[in-house]
Design an enzyme around this catalytic site. Structure first.
Site: not given
Ligand code: CA
Length: 406
Positions: A117, A124, A191, A193, A225, A229, A232, A245, A249, A354
């Site tokens: 990834d 971002h 996420e 992607e 993904d 948080r 992480q 993570k 996925t 975000e």
């Protein structure tokens, strides 16, 4: 009128023809399928009935044989499929091999080999830098404009769209906690992607050049993904993402061949830093490396963001060149994610991290307020790209529901 009553302008019309793997609902008889409107064509059965030379690639339980067959075969098979679904003489035969999407189960269409990834959106990366390193002089790390940053993930937990995602548990430590605590993540995120699917392998020790991208990469799909948080943030220094993570996925059930996206190719953003030769895509002969994919992110059916893939700083060709420049080899079924897609404006951010500025700002949804995901939430990514004659090319959606860990 297009064939088989596919409405004019349908984003899954004969100009698209993404590949997947399906079984009739209730059985596990897996077959390669090609989507046409709201139907799936049993491609192997059609190839057999029509005496096609591509039976060995299509009458399979996964896309593996087709992926490995290489670019010439990919184009030839696509040309044959296009004829099957557009030439009137074939329609009687083909009709018998079309299944309504509502009558089939879709499966992960290929065996995922290695999974990587990336982190290729400048918007971002700058947002994340501002959130997590507010005192840094530059929101980008010093390497960011010189190489596509990435990490190796867990291929065994790549799941097909529609698969539930169990809320992961792990260690977290808020600034106010004296010691780490263990439990279900309280900051579960997504996420948005795009995933790239490698077909043709490469030899160990031989880097794959920028110009070889289309010899190796078969197609692309939407990818979510899922990211915890809190897990992480506590674990990622100094080596990067790990358990925050690796629990899941999600990818679309449909892989869109690059050949369906010719009209969507665009130049990457202007390069602000000189690139080393193996990454330099600014020459007069360079092909446009970007793709104009318009992504939507919906939570419980409510669109919260529309990230534009054309804004990605690093291209998929550069990512492929970078991940093999040390001699690492490719395998059929390798999957690499673009990194979270975020555009320059607030409504174009591809993660809740975000969109809510790490939980500071609350998202108002019709069914309540959100900062991060709650149990029962369904996240759905969808996208389209410009196609021939102004008709959109739809990408297969990727959806998943968060379920409680208990
Ligand atoms: Ca990611």
């Amino acid at each position: 009128m297009p064939p088989f009553d596919v409405p004019e302008g349908d984003p899954f019309g004969p100009h698209n023809l993404p590949y997947g793997v399906f079984s009739p609902t209730g059985s596990d008889d897996r077959r390669v399928g090609v989507r046409l409107g709201d139907h799936v064509l049993d491609a192997g059965a059609a190839a057999t009935a029509l005496g096609s030379p591509y039976v060995s690639l299509l009458a399979q339980p996964t896309l593996g044989a087709l992926l490995a067959a290489g670019r010439t075969a990919w184009s030839d098979v696509r040309r044959a499929l296009t004829a099957w679904v557009t030439v009137p003489a074939h329609q009687e035969t083909i009709k018998g091999f079309l299944h309504p999407l509502s009558s089939v189960t879709l499966h992960l269409p290929f065996e995922v080999a290695d999974y990587v990834d990336f982190y290729a959106s400048e918007n971002h990366a700058r947002n994340v830098g501002r959130i997590f390193r507010p005192d840094a002089a530059d929101s980008l790390t010093p390497n960011w404009k010189h190489l596509p940053i990435g990490y190796h993930g867990r291929s065994g937990t790549v799941v097909v769209s529609g698969t539930d995602v169990v809320r992961p548990s792990g260690q977290r430590k808020a600034a106010s906690d004296p010691t780490p605590v263990f439990g279900p993540s309280v900051r579960l995120d997504i996420e948005a992607e795009v995933g790239f699917v490698v077909g043709v392998p490469s030899e160990r020790g031989r880097p794959v050049g920028l110009g070889e991208f289309r010899e190796h990469v078969f197609g692309l799909c939407l990818l979510n993904d899922w990211s915890a948080r809190d897990i992480q943030a506590w674990e990622y220094v100094p080596l990067g993402p790990f358990l925050g993570k690796s629990f899941a996925t999600s990818v679309s059930a449909w892989i869109t061949p690059l050949d369906a996206l010719e009209e969507a190719r665009v130049a990457a953003p202007e390069r602000t830093h000189a690139l080393l030769p193996y990454l330099d895509d600014t020459g007069p002969d360079a092909e446009p490396g970007g793709y104009d994919l318009r992504i939507s992110v919906a939570v419980n059916g409510h669109v919260v963001s529309e990230p534009p893939f054309s804004t990605m700083y690093w291209t998929a060709a550069q990512q492929l060149a970078h991940m093999t420049v040390n001699g690492a080899s490719l395998r059929t079924g390798d999957l690499y994610g673009s990194g979270t897609v975020s555009g320059p404006s607030a409504g174009e951010r591809g993660s809740l991290l975000e969109l809510t500025w790490n939980g500071r700002d609350v998202l108002e949804l019709p069914d309540g307020k959100r900062t991060f995901l709650e149990d029962g939430d369904v996240v759905t990514l969808s996208a389209w790209a410009p196609g021939p004659d102004g008709v959109r090319v739809g990408l297969g959606e990727v959806g998943g529901r968060v379920v409680s860990s208990s």
